[in-house]
Design a protein around this motif. Structure first.
Motif, PDB file in Angstrom:
ATOM      1  N   ARG A 258       0.867  -1.311  -0.011  1.00 31.98           N
ATOM      2  CA  ARG A 258      -0.007  -0.193  -0.124  1.00 31.98           C
ATOM      3  C   ARG A 258       0.827   1.436   0.003  1.00 31.98           C
ATOM      4  NH1 ARG A 258      -4.576  -0.577   4.368  1.00 31.98           N
ATOM      5  NH2 ARG A 258      -5.385   1.421   3.210  1.00 31.98           N
ATOM      6  N   TYR A 259       2.049   1.197   0.762  1.00 35.03           N
ATOM      7  CA  TYR A 259       2.824   2.321   0.606  1.00 35.03           C
ATOM      8  C   TYR A 259       4.232   1.887   0.514  1.00 35.03           C
ATOM      9  CZ  TYR A 259      -0.992   4.157   3.577  1.00 35.03           C
ATOM     10  OH  TYR A 259      -2.218   4.442   4.065  1.00 35.03           O
ATOM     11  N   THR A 260       5.121   2.872   0.219  1.00 32.14           N
ATOM     12  CA  THR A 260       6.564   2.797  -0.291  1.00 32.14           C
ATOM     13  C   THR A 260       6.965   2.790   1.114  1.00 32.14           C
ATOM     14  OG1 THR A 260       6.869   5.126  -0.406  1.00 32.14           O
ATOM     15  CG2 THR A 260       6.447   4.009  -2.456  1.00 32.14           C
ATOM     16  N   GLU A 261       8.314   2.289   0.969  1.00 31.26           N
ATOM     17  CA  GLU A 261       9.095   2.163   2.345  1.00 31.26           C
ATOM     18  C   GLU A 261       9.581   3.680   2.842  1.00 31.26           C
ATOM     19  OE1 GLU A 261      10.958   0.543   5.648  1.00 31.26           O
ATOM     20  OE2 GLU A 261       9.962  -0.563   4.070  1.00 31.26           O
ATOM     21  N   ALA A 262       9.635   4.738   2.057  1.00 29.63           N
ATOM     22  CA  ALA A 262       9.874   6.025   2.447  1.00 29.63           C
ATOM     23  C   ALA A 262       8.531   6.349   3.105  1.00 29.63           C
ATOM     24  CB  ALA A 262      10.211   6.740   1.218  1.00 29.63           C
ATOM     25  N   GLN A 263       7.550   6.236   2.509  1.00 29.41           N
ATOM     26  CA  GLN A 263       6.262   6.838   3.013  1.00 29.41           C
ATOM     27  C   GLN A 263       5.996   6.003   4.469  1.00 29.41           C
ATOM     28  OE1 GLN A 263       4.139   9.274   1.672  1.00 29.41           O
ATOM     29  NE2 GLN A 263       3.565   9.166   3.836  1.00 29.41           N
ATOM     30  N   ARG A 264       6.252   4.856   4.793  1.00 30.25           N
ATOM     31  CA  ARG A 264       6.006   4.046   5.770  1.00 30.25           C
ATOM     32  C   ARG A 264       6.843   4.857   6.923  1.00 30.25           C
ATOM     33  NH1 ARG A 264       4.818  -0.521   3.548  1.00 30.25           N
ATOM     34  NH2 ARG A 264       6.907  -0.699   2.890  1.00 30.25           N
ATOM     35  N   GLU A 265       8.199   5.185   6.451  1.00 30.93           N
ATOM     36  CA  GLU A 265       9.056   5.660   7.728  1.00 30.93           C
ATOM     37  C   GLU A 265       8.536   7.078   7.776  1.00 30.93           C
ATOM     38  OE1 GLU A 265      12.830   5.402   5.605  1.00 30.93           O
ATOM     39  OE2 GLU A 265      13.004   3.234   6.185  1.00 30.93           O
ATOM     40  N   ALA A 266       7.994   7.701   6.842  1.00 28.47           N
ATOM     41  CA  ALA A 266       7.614   9.120   7.134  1.00 28.47           C
ATOM     42  C   ALA A 266       6.375   9.031   8.121  1.00 28.47           C
ATOM     43  CB  ALA A 266       7.134   9.783   5.978  1.00 28.47           C
ATOM     44  N   ASN A 267       5.302   8.062   7.824  1.00 26.19           N
ATOM     45  CA  ASN A 267       4.150   7.851   8.606  1.00 26.19           C
ATOM     46  C   ASN A 267       4.664   7.723  10.045  1.00 26.19           C
ATOM     47  OD1 ASN A 267       2.451   8.428   6.645  1.00 26.19           O
ATOM     48  ND2 ASN A 267       1.976   6.142   6.200  1.00 26.19           N
ATOM     49  N   GLU A 268       5.566   6.809  10.125  1.00 28.83           N
ATOM     50  CA  GLU A 268       6.170   6.552  11.684  1.00 28.83           C
ATOM     51  C   GLU A 268       6.807   7.534  12.340  1.00 28.83           C
ATOM     52  OE1 GLU A 268       6.584   4.213  14.798  1.00 28.83           O
ATOM     53  OE2 GLU A 268       5.288   3.790  13.184  1.00 28.83           O
ATOM     54  N   ARG A 269       7.578   8.505  11.518  1.00 27.43           N
ATOM     55  CA  ARG A 269       8.124   9.728  12.347  1.00 27.43           C
ATOM     56  C   ARG A 269       6.945  10.662  12.652  1.00 27.43           C
ATOM     57  NH1 ARG A 269      11.735   9.279   7.809  1.00 27.43           N
ATOM     58  NH2 ARG A 269      10.514  11.147   6.804  1.00 27.43           N
ATOM     59  N   TRP A 270       6.046  10.870  11.841  1.00 27.01           N
ATOM     60  CA  TRP A 270       4.963  11.725  12.115  1.00 27.01           C
ATOM     61  C   TRP A 270       4.232  11.093  13.407  1.00 27.01           C
ATOM     62  CZ3 TRP A 270      -0.439  11.741  13.070  1.00 27.01           C
ATOM     63  CH2 TRP A 270      -0.899  12.869  13.212  1.00 27.01           C
ATOM     64  N   ARG A 271       3.911   9.867  13.520  1.00 28.37           N
ATOM     65  CA  ARG A 271       3.307   9.129  14.727  1.00 28.37           C
ATOM     66  C   ARG A 271       4.128   9.620  15.891  1.00 28.37           C
ATOM     67  NH1 ARG A 271       2.154   6.041  10.906  1.00 28.37           N
ATOM     68  NH2 ARG A 271       1.948   3.728  10.905  1.00 28.37           N
ATOM     69  N   LYS A 272       5.631   9.107  15.879  1.00 27.99           N
ATOM     70  CA  LYS A 272       6.478   9.661  17.006  1.00 27.99           C
ATOM     71  C   LYS A 272       6.337  10.989  17.420  1.00 27.99           C
ATOM     72  CE  LYS A 272       9.465   5.631  16.390  1.00 27.99           C
ATOM     73  NZ  LYS A 272      10.539   5.237  16.129  1.00 27.99           N
ATOM     74  N   LYS A 273       6.169  12.032  16.468  1.00 30.65           N
ATOM     75  CA  LYS A 273       6.260  13.509  16.786  1.00 30.65           C
ATOM     76  C   LYS A 273       4.852  13.856  17.110  1.00 30.65           C
ATOM     77  CE  LYS A 273       7.446  17.666  14.503  1.00 30.65           C
ATOM     78  NZ  LYS A 273       7.835  18.231  13.163  1.00 30.65           N
ATOM     79  N   ASN A 274       3.869  13.348  16.670  1.00 29.93           N
ATOM     80  CA  ASN A 274       2.511  13.605  17.291  1.00 29.93           C
ATOM     81  C   ASN A 274       1.744  12.587  17.927  1.00 29.93           C
ATOM     82  OD1 ASN A 274       2.536  16.282  15.416  1.00 29.93           O
ATOM     83  ND2 ASN A 274       3.223  14.909  13.964  1.00 29.93           N
ATOM     84  N   ARG A 275       2.447  12.223  18.886  1.00 33.33           N
ATOM     85  CA  ARG A 275       1.623  10.952  19.760  1.00 33.33           C
ATOM     86  C   ARG A 275       0.343  11.594  20.514  1.00 33.33           C
ATOM     87  NH1 ARG A 275       4.158   7.152  24.096  1.00 33.33           N
ATOM     88  NH2 ARG A 275       2.366   5.978  24.803  1.00 33.33           N
ATOM     89  N   GLU A 276       0.381  12.717  20.924  1.00 35.87           N
ATOM     90  CA  GLU A 276      -0.945  13.080  21.676  1.00 35.87           C
ATOM     91  C   GLU A 276      -1.902  13.514  20.510  1.00 35.87           C
ATOM     92  OE1 GLU A 276      -0.278  16.794  24.056  1.00 35.87           O
ATOM     93  OE2 GLU A 276       1.267  15.749  25.182  1.00 35.87           O
TER      94      GLU A 276
END
Length: 62
Positions: free
Chosen positions: A5-23
């Protein structure tokens, strides 16, 4: 073979966003769960109780 569904780069970007925006993620998840409960699961008694909680909360914010 399943289509990715996603490229590896997109998956990594999503994970970074989730970590940065946990609340924000927690807020969105809780809001989604609440909407699902009210829309699909709540009984009439549940809805009346929730309605009372909302009234009380709105009064606090006045």
């Amino acid at each position: 073979m399943a289509k990715q569904r996603y490229t590896e780069a997109q998956r990594e970007a999503n994970e970074r966003w989730r970590k940065k925006n946990r609340e924000r993620m927690q807020y969105l998840n809780k809001r989604s769960i609440t909407k699902h409960f009210i829309s699909d699961l709540a009984t009439d008694d549940d809805l009346r109780e929730i309605q009372e909680w909302v009234r009380d909360r709105l009064k606090q914010n006045e």
